[in-house]
Scaffold this active site. Structure first.
Site, mmCIF file in Angstrom:
data_model
loop_
_atom_site.group_PDB
_atom_site.id
_atom_site.type_symbol
_atom_site.label_atom_id
_atom_site.label_comp_id
_atom_site.label_asym_id
_atom_site.label_seq_id
_atom_site.Cartn_x
_atom_site.Cartn_y
_atom_site.Cartn_z
ATOM 1 N N GLU A 1 0.850 -1.184 0.000
ATOM 2 C CA GLU A 1 0.000 0.000 0.000
ATOM 3 C C GLU A 1 0.887 1.236 0.000
ATOM 4 O O GLU A 1 1.844 1.267 0.766
ATOM 5 C CB GLU A 1 -0.905 0.039 1.233
ATOM 6 N N GLY B 1 2.976 2.662 10.715
ATOM 7 C CA GLY B 1 2.708 1.887 11.925
ATOM 8 C C GLY B 1 2.554 0.401 11.668
ATOM 9 O O GLY B 1 3.224 -0.424 12.278
ATOM 10 N N ALA B 2 1.669 0.062 10.736
ATOM 11 C CA ALA B 2 1.411 -1.344 10.444
ATOM 12 C C ALA B 2 0.583 -1.436 9.177
ATOM 13 O O ALA B 2 0.068 -0.427 8.703
ATOM 14 C CB ALA B 2 0.664 -2.000 11.603
ATOM 15 N N MET B 3 0.460 -2.644 8.651
ATOM 16 C CA MET B 3 -0.228 -2.825 7.371
ATOM 17 C C MET B 3 -1.114 -4.063 7.397
ATOM 18 O O MET B 3 -0.667 -5.147 7.782
ATOM 19 C CB MET B 3 0.828 -2.929 6.260
ATOM 20 N N GLU B 4 -2.340 -3.880 6.910
ATOM 21 C CA GLU B 4 -3.390 -4.887 7.051
ATOM 22 C C GLU B 4 -3.419 -5.938 5.950
ATOM 23 O O GLU B 4 -4.500 -6.468 5.635
ATOM 24 C CB GLU B 4 -4.752 -4.170 7.094
ATOM 25 N N ASN B 5 -2.300 -6.306 5.339
ATOM 26 C CA ASN B 5 -2.280 -7.333 4.284
ATOM 27 C C ASN B 5 -3.151 -8.520 4.694
ATOM 28 O O ASN B 5 -3.106 -8.971 5.836
ATOM 29 C CB ASN B 5 -0.853 -7.829 4.076
ATOM 30 N N GLU C 1 -5.557 -2.933 12.581
ATOM 31 C CA GLU C 1 -5.215 -3.744 11.406
ATOM 32 C C GLU C 1 -6.162 -4.937 11.302
ATOM 33 O O GLU C 1 -6.576 -5.319 10.210
ATOM 34 C CB GLU C 1 -3.759 -4.209 11.456
ATOM 35 N N HIS D 1 -9.454 -3.894 9.833
ATOM 36 C CA HIS D 1 -9.378 -3.692 8.383
ATOM 37 C C HIS D 1 -9.802 -4.947 7.612
ATOM 38 O O HIS D 1 -10.173 -4.856 6.443
ATOM 39 C CB HIS D 1 -7.944 -3.360 7.967
ATOM 40 N N GLU E 1 -9.920 3.990 6.161
ATOM 41 C CA GLU E 1 -9.118 4.461 7.292
ATOM 42 C C GLU E 1 -9.949 5.196 8.348
ATOM 43 O O GLU E 1 -9.813 4.950 9.548
ATOM 44 C CB GLU E 1 -7.955 5.323 6.816
HETATM 45 N N1 TRP Z 1 -3.054 0.902 5.755
HETATM 46 C C1 TRP Z 1 -2.119 1.153 6.815
HETATM 47 C C2 TRP Z 1 -2.953 1.447 8.044
HETATM 48 O O1 TRP Z 1 -3.361 0.592 8.722
HETATM 49 C C3 TRP Z 1 -1.218 2.321 6.525
HETATM 50 C C4 TRP Z 1 0.105 2.017 5.920
HETATM 51 C C5 TRP Z 1 1.000 1.135 6.362
HETATM 52 C C6 TRP Z 1 0.720 2.654 4.815
HETATM 53 N N2 TRP Z 1 2.127 1.205 5.617
HETATM 54 C C7 TRP Z 1 1.979 2.108 4.659
HETATM 55 C C8 TRP Z 1 0.313 3.639 3.948
HETATM 56 C C9 TRP Z 1 2.854 2.530 3.671
HETATM 57 C C10 TRP Z 1 1.173 4.064 2.944
HETATM 58 C C11 TRP Z 1 2.437 3.512 2.818
HETATM 59 O O2 TRP Z 1 -3.326 2.516 8.328
HETATM 60 ZN ZN ZN Z 2 -5.539 1.750 8.615
#
Ligand code: TRP
Ligand code: ZN
Length: 887
Positions: free
Chosen positions: A128, A268-272, A305, A308, A327
């Protein structure tokens, strides 16, 4: 990102949205992982979109080496156009065809941390918003959803763990010490939710059974040395799963749900899907290394996350302008979760106050500055610049207002309808608002839906002016509410917003007046409410719980604010009354001529003492009330800002609080300092917070009177502490007060924790944020840049020192000699050369330069112009500085 380092950045506009010319139904990826040269074989099933006129297929790609393109197994002609791979000679008709693309990339040279990269010997991905195009050629847009099969091949000794989204369907050994794993994700998803991880990791596993009886496996993957720091994240994950089932009926839809922690992460983190990737900061905690704030952040980010999975993944965004669809809604959900976890009404209020504080100190300035944009932006040069407090936090307030307008049950109904209509789709903010309104046809939301949606379209913080009139003859109290909204870039005038104002009336003794609680929905420029049967002029308590993200202006007297502070039934407004009283005094002292004296008067100090000594209030709430408004928040109230003056005034106020309430701080410390074995719950965290504030105050007072007793006790507490919260508070109290024991404690702290990355970040941040005394902050930060533990390439470390200084130490940054701005300029350029996303966030530290008084204003402008003049600037930083300089 940074597709074009040369030339002027292309502006992407919301109104230009068009559906894709092709669909990609399935993707089969094979990775041969190697840090220097990873091979990626991408086999897709593609078909023309019959709803769109026939046209070539244009696939996004960035920093890829293309080796081969096959269509249905045959070589085909293609051309490159501005980074895109263009295929013109595709089969006629709408039958699916197979497209095979073979590329290589270089993960170890990927310093942007977007796409596939290596961190401490482990492979990670971040896709993302537009990172997937750095892995393979693709339609890198969220409305193209496919099923994925992923085969990972790598050296078995170096990369024993091979993870991707979905379920593990096969694994085994290969020749030459290599092995493989194959993953299948049954859920269709946009490519920004793709992830892979390969490395030497261990995991904490937790089997669970859901309320409906399904079995799932939860796993948290970390480095071996961090395994003892995963319990809290696992507890938080289990709590989040249970909460989403209970409150919204949303179950976990995966057999396996994994979280992986990495030290190198831009956000912070990513919801893959099924494979969340986290910044270590939001996973790892044990009592010795993490503070109460860390524990609370982990709980909320893990939940965010996870949430999401429904709000973002099952229903995703049609295009990136809809980012707040996932978001804003997911922040709202994590805020509600944290409140429900906090339990007691007053602990819930504490969480609400903390959230509002973020909104007002970070989002309001954004909304009033050069980067102001609607919750649903209309255009961008670089989408990464729009992961903002406006899209996230103001977006959450917009969702919260919907809940206020339709009620809690109505909101749950609306969410249910949203999933019934849109599960598996890529949709817009309109679709969400429509579902909420349709599920609640008689609500004020449905009644005013079109006007309400202006919250998505219009930037800027609305102002609501409240005026009350008591008529003793008629026994009526007439309340008039008027709204307005200042212009923002590209939006000179605004139509009225729909503003829910929760309110009630009190008498001057502080008793709630029965029957006066209500929700006033302001949807016109002005509205009037009449209360009958009033014996005397009441005290209005307006915008309870901060029912709308607006600036409330009223003419309540100090006495009336004191009534609210002492008696309001709404804890948020009690806190707010105290902040207003403090703000009035701060502003008067900032505006006054001559040296700063004592801004606080006896009445204010007595009120603060009453709160501090109050027998029934929670410690956490007391700590919030006794914390003065931040310097940046004070600055926002002024048309012209002298950061040094504001700093001097706030410091003078802090010292007055320290001296005038000295015995009360001693009492507060003694009463709250013992909390037994560490537990991160809201109640004991509140006690620790108040203890920490007391120590800060007592060390500050000691600085003036030279009495060594409290610094000595604080140092002792630092050494004896049994948890990081107490230890860090004591350290911070000494360092903030500028006591010499602080230096000794800092050295000991470093000795003890030099192997703990996240604790070292705290060590850097504390020194970067410590108050400036006679210009000592900048040289201190410059010296720390040379420290052997400093590492500019690690985002957490860079932020701990540089962003803390530039964003959270105004008196250190805004120097009359301009040296703070020159430091900012050099760091922005230095970081932009390898990580534009992190650089662009740092670049925003001077957003508000136009408000500065001279000589700051000219010096800041010169620094921004110097950045803008730099050749080879990323699209990311270019967008931030050119907006800052635009008139
Ligand atoms: N979607 C992530 C969240 O929970 C945000 C995020 C994580 C993101 N890593 C990123 C956005 C890198 C842009 C680039 O909010
Ligand atoms: Zn988010």
């Amino acid at each position: 990102m940074t597709a074009l380092r040369e030339g002027s950045p292309r502006i992407v506009r919301r109104e230009d949205y068009a559906p894709p010319a092709y669909w990609i139904d399935s993707v089969d990826l094979t990775f041969d992982l190697d840090p220097a040269k990873t091979r990626v074989l991408n086999r897709m099933r593609v078909r023309r979109n019959p709803d769109v006129p026939a046209q070539p297929l244009r696939l996004d790609g960035e920093e890829l080496n293309l080796a081969r393109v096959l269509v249905n197994g045959q070589g085909t002609s293609f051309k490159m156009d501005g980074g895109q791979l263009v295929l013109e000679a595709l089969p006629e008709g709408t039958e699916p065809f197979e497209l095979e693309i073979f590329t290589t990339c270089c993960p170890e040279k990927n310093t942007q941390l977007m796409g596939l990269y290596v961190s401490q010997g482990t492979f990670f991905t971040q896709c993302e918003a537009e990172g997937f195009r750095r892995i393979t050629y693709f339609l890198d847009r969220p409305d193209v959803m496919a099923t994925y099969t992923v085969t990972l091949r790598a050296d078995k000794a170096k990369y024993p763990v091979l993870l991707s989204n979905g379920n593990l369907v096969d694994s085994g050994d290969l020749d030459g010490g290599r092995h493989y794993a194959r993953w299948e994700d049954p859920h269709r998803k946009p490519c920004y939710l793709f992830a892979l991880v390969a490395g030497k990791l261990v995991c904490r596993s937790q089997p669970i059974i859901s309320r409906s009886g399904t079995e799932h496996l939860l796993q948290i993957y970390v480095r071996q040395a961090d395994l003892d720091k995963t319990e809290h994240a696992m507890q938080s994950l289990m709590a989040a799963i249970a909460w989403d089932e209970t409150r919204f009926g949303l179950p976990l839809d995966l057999q396996r749900f994994m979280i992986v922690a990495t030290s190198d992460f831009n956000m912070g983190a990513m919801e893959n899907k099924g494979l969340n990737i986290f910044n270590t900061k939001f996973v790892l905690a044990n009592p010795a290394t993490a503070t109460d704030t860390d524990y609370a952040n982990i709980e909320s980010v893990v939940a965010h996350e996870y949430f999401h999975n429904w709000t973002g993944n099952r229903v995703t965004c049609r295009d990136w302008f809809q980012l707040s669809l996932k978001e804003g809604l997911t922040v709202f959900r994590d805020q509600e979760f944290s409140q429900d976890m906090a339990g007691s009404p007053s602990a819930r209020a504490v969480k609400r106050i903390e959230d509002v504080r973020v909104l007002r100190t970070a989002q309001f300035p954004e909304d009033a500055g050069p980067m102001a944009h609607p919750v649903r932006p209309d255009q961008y040069a670089e989408i990464n610049n729009f992961y903002t407090v406006t899209v996230y936090e103001k977006g959450a307030e917009v969702v919260r207002m919907m809940q206020t307008l339709v009620g809690r049950e109505g909101f749950a109904r609306g969410l249910k309808l949203y999933f019934e209509r849109h599960d598996g789709q890529a949709v817009t903010c309109d679709d969400f608002a429509q579902a909420m309104a349709d599920a609640n046809p008689d609500s004020p939301l449905a009644q005013h839906l079109e006007a309400f949606k202006r919250w998505y379209a219009q930037a800027g913080t609305p102002r609501v002016r409240a005026q009350g009139q008591f008529d003793p003859e008629r026994g009526t109290y007439t309340l008039t509410l008027r709204q307005s909204c200042p212009p923002t870039p590209g939006q000179p005038t605004k139509a009225p917003f729909v503003i829910p104002v929760a309110m009630g009336l009190l008498d001057h003794q502080g008793h709630a007046l029965p029957g006066t609680e209500r929700l006033v929905v302001l949807h016109e420029p002005e509205t009037t409410v009449v209360f009958e049967g009033m014996d005397a002029a009441p005290v209005p308590s307006l915008l309870r719980g901060f029912s709308a993200p607006v600036i409330l202006e009223h003419d309540l007297s100090d006495d009336e604010l004191l009534v609210l502070l002492a008696h309001d039934t709404d804890p948020f407004n009690r806190w707010e009354a105290g902040q207003q009283l403090a703000l009035r005094r701060a502003l008067a002292a900032v505006r006054a001529a001559g040296p700063v004296h004592e801004p606080l008067d006896g009445a204010f100090l007595e009120a603060m003492r009453a709160v501090l000594r109050h027998p029934a209030l929670d410690a956490a709430f007391k700590e919030l009330v006794l914390t003065l408004p931040a310097e940046t928040y004070i600055a926002e109230q002024l048309d012209e800002v002298d950061p040094q003056r504001i700093h001097a005034v706030r410091e003078a106020m802090r010292r007055q609080l320290a001296h005038a309430l000295h015995d009360d701080w001693v009492w507060a410390y003694e009463q709250h300092k013992d909390n037994g074995a560490y537990r991160p719950d809201a109640f004991s965290a509140g006690r620790r917070a108040l203890t920490g504030l007391a120590l800060h105050m007592l060390c500050l007072a000691a600085r003036d009177n030279g009495n060594p007793v409290w610094p000595g006790k604080t140092y002792q507490r630092f050494k004896d502490a049994t948890n990081m919260t107490d230890r860090y508070q004591a350290l911070s109290a000494l360092v903030t007060a500028g006591h010499e024991l602080g230096q000794r404690a800092l050295a000991q702290f470093h000795d003890r924790f030099h192997a703990e990355e996240l604790v070292l970040d705290k060590w850097f941040a504390l020194q970067a944020g410590a108050p400036d005394r006679d210009g000592d902050a900048l040289p201190r930060v410059q010296a720390l840049l040379q420290h052997p533990d400093f590492n500019l390439r690690n985002p957490n470390r860079a932020r701990s020192l540089i962003s803390t200084f530039c964003h959270a130490n105004p008196a250190g940054l805004h120097r009359a000699d301009g040296a703070g701005y020159a430091f900012w300029r050099d760091r922005v350029l230095e970081i932009d050369a390898f990580n534009p996303q992190v650089a662009a966030r740092l670049a925003r530290a001077l957003d508000r330069w136009r408000k500065l008084a001279e000589p700051y204003r000219s010096a800041a402008r010169a620094a921004i112009e110097a950045v803008a003049a730099h050749e080879g600037l990323s699209t990311d930083v270019r967008e931030v500085v050119s907006r800052a300089l635009a008139d």
